[in-house]
Design a protein around this motif. Structure first.
Motif, PDB file in Angstrom:
ATOM      1  N   MET A 216       0.827  -1.196   0.000  1.00  0.00           N
ATOM      2  CA  MET A 216       0.000   0.000   0.000  1.00  0.00           C
ATOM      3  C   MET A 216       0.865   1.251   0.000  1.00  0.00           C
ATOM      4  N   TYR A 217       0.298   2.336  -0.536  1.00  0.00           N
ATOM      5  CA  TYR A 217       1.074   3.563  -0.691  1.00  0.00           C
ATOM      6  C   TYR A 217       0.238   4.744  -0.199  1.00  0.00           C
ATOM      7  N   ASN A 218       0.921   5.665   0.459  1.00  0.00           N
ATOM      8  CA  ASN A 218       0.217   6.795   1.067  1.00  0.00           C
ATOM      9  C   ASN A 218       0.947   8.089   0.724  1.00  0.00           C
ATOM     10  N   VAL A 219       0.250   8.997   0.072  1.00  0.00           N
ATOM     11  CA  VAL A 219       0.836  10.291  -0.276  1.00  0.00           C
ATOM     12  C   VAL A 219       0.527  11.251   0.870  1.00  0.00           C
ATOM     13  N   ILE A 220       1.577  11.773   1.519  1.00  0.00           N
ATOM     14  CA  ILE A 220       1.367  12.705   2.634  1.00  0.00           C
ATOM     15  C   ILE A 220       1.734  14.112   2.167  1.00  0.00           C
ATOM     16  N   PRO A 221       0.787  15.012   2.102  1.00  0.00           N
ATOM     17  CA  PRO A 221       1.111  16.368   1.648  1.00  0.00           C
ATOM     18  C   PRO A 221       2.074  17.068   2.609  1.00  0.00           C
ATOM     19  N   LEU A 222       3.056  17.736   2.051  1.00  0.00           N
ATOM     20  CA  LEU A 222       4.035  18.470   2.866  1.00  0.00           C
ATOM     21  C   LEU A 222       3.338  19.464   3.798  1.00  0.00           C
ATOM     22  N   ILE A 223       3.796  19.510   5.046  1.00  0.00           N
ATOM     23  CA  ILE A 223       3.439  20.628   5.927  1.00  0.00           C
ATOM     24  C   ILE A 223       4.662  21.539   5.865  1.00  0.00           C
ATOM     25  N   PRO A 224       4.568  22.725   5.238  1.00  0.00           N
ATOM     26  CA  PRO A 224       5.776  23.548   5.062  1.00  0.00           C
ATOM     27  C   PRO A 224       6.307  24.037   6.405  1.00  0.00           C
ATOM     28  N   GLN A 225       7.429  23.521   6.814  1.00  0.00           N
ATOM     29  CA  GLN A 225       8.042  23.923   8.077  1.00  0.00           C
ATOM     30  C   GLN A 225       9.541  23.669   7.997  1.00  0.00           C
ATOM     31  N   HIS A 226      10.261  24.087   9.038  1.00  0.00           N
ATOM     32  CA  HIS A 226      11.716  23.946   9.116  1.00  0.00           C
ATOM     33  C   HIS A 226      12.347  24.532   7.836  1.00  0.00           C
ATOM     34  N   LYS A 227      13.255  23.806   7.175  1.00  0.00           N
ATOM     35  CA  LYS A 227      13.956  24.393   6.028  1.00  0.00           C
ATOM     36  C   LYS A 227      13.085  24.506   4.772  1.00  0.00           C
ATOM     37  N   LEU A 228      11.932  23.831   4.769  1.00  0.00           N
ATOM     38  CA  LEU A 228      11.038  23.941   3.609  1.00  0.00           C
ATOM     39  C   LEU A 228       9.826  24.818   3.942  1.00  0.00           C
ATOM     40  N   LYS A 229      10.003  25.688   4.927  1.00  0.00           N
ATOM     41  CA  LYS A 229       8.852  26.487   5.384  1.00  0.00           C
ATOM     42  C   LYS A 229       8.370  27.480   4.325  1.00  0.00           C
ATOM     43  N   ASP A 230       9.240  27.825   3.365  1.00  0.00           N
ATOM     44  CA  ASP A 230       8.814  28.805   2.359  1.00  0.00           C
ATOM     45  C   ASP A 230       8.161  28.163   1.132  1.00  0.00           C
ATOM     46  N   LEU A 231       8.120  26.837   1.102  1.00  0.00           N
ATOM     47  CA  LEU A 231       7.426  26.187  -0.018  1.00  0.00           C
ATOM     48  C   LEU A 231       5.932  26.178   0.260  1.00  0.00           C
ATOM     49  N   LYS A 232       5.167  26.005  -0.823  1.00  0.00           N
ATOM     50  CA  LYS A 232       3.705  25.968  -0.631  1.00  0.00           C
ATOM     51  C   LYS A 232       3.267  24.558  -0.259  1.00  0.00           C
ATOM     52  N   ALA A 233       2.234  24.460   0.557  1.00  0.00           N
ATOM     53  CA  ALA A 233       1.647  23.135   0.802  1.00  0.00           C
ATOM     54  C   ALA A 233       1.024  22.675  -0.508  1.00  0.00           C
ATOM     55  N   PRO A 234       1.083  21.386  -0.826  1.00  0.00           N
ATOM     56  CA  PRO A 234       0.493  20.918  -2.081  1.00  0.00           C
ATOM     57  C   PRO A 234      -0.990  21.274  -2.182  1.00  0.00           C
TER      58      PRO A 234
END
Ligand code: SF4
Ligand code: SF4
Length: 284
Positions: A216-234
């Motif tokens: 089974m496979y599970n796609v977990i949307p990014l929670i923008p935090q730490h060093k990726l805090k400036d990226l957008k949540a999917p």
């Protein structure tokens, strides 16, 4: 050998699409981690609802009392899971805890999550434990992509950065999945979706982990935090696209609640963590 996949679909909330009304308890016994995901923000608090958060760290032997209390308050609990807040194989705590559970609560399904860095070398221990389900987080199978998501690994006491570290991580994840799957343990793979980094890579990950033995496979949307805090949540469209691509190769789980490391109850239905872990009452 762990329980059959069909059995888990009836009795494990995460494998039954949250339709079987089964509950789980997460025992937060694993504090530290051996890799450095750029989006990880582990913390101890009573309020945030996301992975990597717990109100306390338990010692393995403390889980007995916690489990007794949890089963009394929520008899729907069928699964004892360990999902952090750090990595379950970075210390021996998770394996010790599962040995206790095996003896004291043999009816419970044993479920563990790991980043897989040590899965290859600890696979035999996991198989001997009689684990029923294992989740491995695989965010890339291309080291160049993984290195954009993870700064370094700590492997056998050595810090290995960037692509070199990523190569070791991916190798150990895939070899570990093969060994554990071959022993009949059901494997789910999680990928944190970061559209700018691994958005176009999800199909390849899904295909590769399926070939290694994941069910089974599970796609977990990014929670923008730490060093990726400036990226957008999917956006929803990013998530749907990733799910659609992955589902060409493997069964996809669509109900992830991004639970805390000390979640208790039936996901999406009830939450007893406040009582079990004596969190401060909060305004929801
Ligand atoms: Fe297991 Fe993860 Fe579900 Fe917890 S959230 S019960 S660790 S699959
Ligand atoms: Fe954080 Fe989990 Fe990554 Fe470790 S594996 S750094 S706990 S997200």
């Amino acid at each position: 050998m762990g329980r059959e996949y069909s059995d888990l679909q009836n009795s494990h909330p995460c494998f039954g699409g949250h339709k079987n009304n089964a509950g789980r308890i997460h025992l937060p016994v694993s504090p530290g981690c051996n890799i450095a995901c750029k989006f990880c923000d582990r913390t101890i608090n009573d309020v945030e609802e996301r992975p990597g958060v717990t109100s306390k760290i338990l010692k393995p032997e403390e889980s007995v009392e916690i489990l007794k209390k949890a089963l009394e308050i929520c008899p729907d609990i069928k699964v004892a899971g360990i999902a952090g807040p750090g990595d379950t194989l970075a210390t021996d705590n998770a394996i010790k805890t599962f040995s206790i559970i095996k003896k004291e609560f043999p009816q419970l399904i044993k479920c563990m999550s790991t980043n897989g860095l040590l899965l290859n070398e600890r696979a035999e221990e996991i198989i001997a434990l009689g684990l029923d389900s294992l989740t491995v987080t695989v965010n890339a199978i291309d080291p160049e992509i993984e290195a954009q998501l993870n700064d370094y690994i700590i492997y056998h006491g050595k810090k290995i950065e960037g692509v070199e570290g990523a190569k070791i991580l991916i190798h150990n994840q895939l070899e570990g999945i093969k060994k554990v799957a071959a022993a009949g343990i059901t494997i789910k793979v999680n990928s944190v979706l970061v559209p700018e980094i691994n958005g176009d890579h999800i199909e390849e990950i899904a295909k590769t982990v399926k070939a290694a033995g994941a069910k089974m496979y599970n796609v977990i949307p990014l929670i923008p935090q730490h060093k990726l805090k400036d990226l957008k949540a999917p956006a929803c469209a990013d998530i749907e696209k990733a799910i659609w691509k992955a589902s060409k190769h493997i069964e996809v789980f669509r109900h992830c609640q991004r639970c805390r490391a000390d979640a208790v109850g039936v996901p999406g239905v009830s939450e007893f963590g406040d009582q079990i872990y004596q969190r401060r009452l909060r305004v929801r």
